[in-house]
Design a protein around this motif. Structure first.
Motif, mmCIF file in Angstrom:
data_model
loop_
_atom_site.group_PDB
_atom_site.id
_atom_site.type_symbol
_atom_site.label_atom_id
_atom_site.label_comp_id
_atom_site.label_asym_id
_atom_site.label_seq_id
_atom_site.Cartn_x
_atom_site.Cartn_y
_atom_site.Cartn_z
ATOM 1 N N ASN A 159 -10.293 15.093 -12.087
ATOM 2 C CA ASN A 159 -10.722 14.687 -10.502
ATOM 3 C C ASN A 159 -12.324 14.777 -10.534
ATOM 4 N N ASP A 186 -13.953 11.770 -11.282
ATOM 5 C CA ASP A 186 -14.008 10.928 -10.075
ATOM 6 C C ASP A 186 -14.749 11.060 -9.065
ATOM 7 N N LEU A 187 -14.878 12.351 -8.679
ATOM 8 C CA LEU A 187 -15.902 12.836 -7.684
ATOM 9 C C LEU A 187 -17.351 12.732 -8.151
ATOM 10 N N LYS A 211 -18.365 10.268 -10.244
ATOM 11 C CA LYS A 211 -18.616 8.690 -10.304
ATOM 12 C C LYS A 211 -18.544 8.314 -8.825
ATOM 13 N N ALA A 212 -17.984 8.806 -7.735
ATOM 14 C CA ALA A 212 -17.994 8.340 -6.606
ATOM 15 C C ALA A 212 -19.343 8.876 -5.806
ATOM 16 N N VAL A 221 -19.472 11.577 -4.646
ATOM 17 C CA VAL A 221 -19.275 12.800 -3.496
ATOM 18 C C VAL A 221 -19.799 14.161 -3.947
ATOM 19 N N ARG A 244 -7.409 13.292 -1.526
ATOM 20 C CA ARG A 244 -7.536 11.705 -1.800
ATOM 21 C C ARG A 244 -7.830 10.864 -0.738
ATOM 22 N N MET A 285 -9.347 8.682 1.836
ATOM 23 C CA MET A 285 -10.280 7.470 1.144
ATOM 24 C C MET A 285 -11.639 7.839 1.865
ATOM 25 N N TYR A 333 -13.987 10.076 -0.237
ATOM 26 C CA TYR A 333 -14.695 9.299 -1.362
ATOM 27 C C TYR A 333 -15.664 8.381 -0.903
ATOM 28 N N ASP A 334 -15.723 7.952 0.299
ATOM 29 C CA ASP A 334 -16.440 6.802 0.706
ATOM 30 C C ASP A 334 -17.740 7.425 1.351
ATOM 31 N N ARG A 361 -16.902 16.602 3.132
ATOM 32 C CA ARG A 361 -17.936 16.235 2.302
ATOM 33 C C ARG A 361 -19.103 16.684 2.735
#
Ligand code: SF4
Length: 353
Positions: free
Chosen positions: A40, A43-44, A46-47, A49, A125, A127, A130-131, A139
């Motif tokens: 995770n 992922d965070l 790469k996004a 966040v 998760r 959405m 993560y945006d 966030r």
């Protein structure tokens, strides 16, 4: 690309010191972090966040053991992998509920890499979280919640706040909540055990905080005290796809039954419905001395779901949870159901290399 430093350490105190003191001037998303399985964390990053200035790898701290003792119960090392935990014979014997919950989550590849401590610290998760183009209080505190009035199929029906309606994504944590697990953490003030049901928190006005883990602390192990639920337990999960999907609603149940089929004690925890695994001890007490069938199941579900509120797109979860609670108790009363036979081929592959 955001540059970051990668450090590998072999000693717990060094690992904690490598995080450095919390700098109030440093943006939250830039703070150094521990890296274990990374499933995770990466992922965070790469996004966008998070953008940690340093990752401190804790893979070589020797925290990957799994052991049993009569006094302590199961000790699951923080960096033991989820797959190794689920397939460990001591876990199958003493906590089949946990094995089932782990195997209901993610994919074989992710379970091979993900660690037990990391599973506890994975983030929602949602959405919108993560945006990074959209407001999100978790966030970016104070920016607003894009989920409220948005797409809410995966969101909370219990314990939400006007600041955040996110759910906790873990399956493993639902079983740990049901099994009265303790989280062993090491910090500047020494080693402490945090009861699992107090480890994660509800969003309130500060949804940026997912847990009560002190900023200077390292998770070293998860303890599951000896229990009498191994013979009657089940983890049921409803999701949008047959695999690799987060729970819309999940229910973990463990029952300790007397010889005449009455409940001595029960443990029930829900996933996919709140910012943390949802457990109501008063509801479990309603089953005491009862045969687990009929009207008492409705009363248990009603108590667990007291105060449940939908957000529009997830209104269906209230009725779904009501039915799944009754179903899970009924199934657990008949014995323990495991899903590791469905994963038998993968297990044999791991054993035979
Ligand atoms: Fe962010 Fe929580 Fe709202 Fe999702 S529900 S957008 S995580 S504040």
């Amino acid at each position: 690309m955001n540059p970051f430093e990668l450090m590998s350490v072999s000693e717990k105190t060094t690992a904690r010191r490598a995080l450095g003191p919390v700098d109030p001037e440093q943006a939250r998303i830039k703070r150094p972090q521990f890296l274990a399985g990374g499933t995770n964390v990466l992922d965070l990053m790469k996004a966008g966040v998070t953008q940690p200035s340093r990752l401190v790898s804790i893979a070589h701290l020797g925290l990957d053991g799994i052991a049993w003792s009569e006094s302590e119960g199961l000790r699951l090392g923080a960096t033991a992998h989820n797959a190794d935990t689920a397939y460990h014979p001591l876990v199958s014997q003493h906590a089949p509920l946990l094995a089932s919950a782990i195997l209901a989550g993610a994919s074989p590849q992710i379970r091979n890499a993900a660690t037990n401590g990391g599973n506890l610290l994975q983030r929602t998760r949602c959405m919108y979280f993560y945006d990074v183009a959209l407001p999100c209080n978790k966030r970016d505190p104070g920016s607003g919640c894009s989920a409220i009035g948005g797409v809410t199929r995966q969101h909370a029906i219990l314990g939400a706040s006007p600041a955040c309606i996110a759910t906790h994504p873990s399956d493993m944590c639902v079983a740990l909540a049901a099994l009265d697990a303790l989280v062993e953490v090491e910090g500047d003030s020494g080693t402490q055990l945090i009861p699992f049901t107090r480890f994660h928190r509800l969003p309130g006005e500060n949804p940026e905080h997912d847990t009560e883990l002190p900023a200077d602390a390292l998770i070293t192990a998860i303890l599951i005290p000896p229990n009498r639920y191994a013979g009657n337990s089940v983890y049921l999960k409803i999701r949008d796809r047959a695999s690799y999907a987060f729970a819309l609603v999940s229910v973990a149940v463990g029952l300790d039954l007397s010889e005449d089929g009455r409940v001595r004690s029960a443990r029930i925890a829900l996933g996919g419905v709140a910012h943390k695994p949802w457990r109501i001890e008063e509801a479990e007490a309603l089953l005491a001395d009862q045969r687990p069938r009929g009207a008492v199941l409705d009363r248990v579900a009603e108590r667990i779901l007291a105060g449940a509120v939908g957000q529009g797109g997830n209104d269906f979860k209230i009725e779904l949870a009501r039915r799944l609670i009754a179903r899970a108790i009924t199934v657990a009363a008949q014995g323990t159901v495991t899903n590791d036979t469905a994963c038998k081929d993968q297990r044999e592959e791991r054993q035979h290399g």
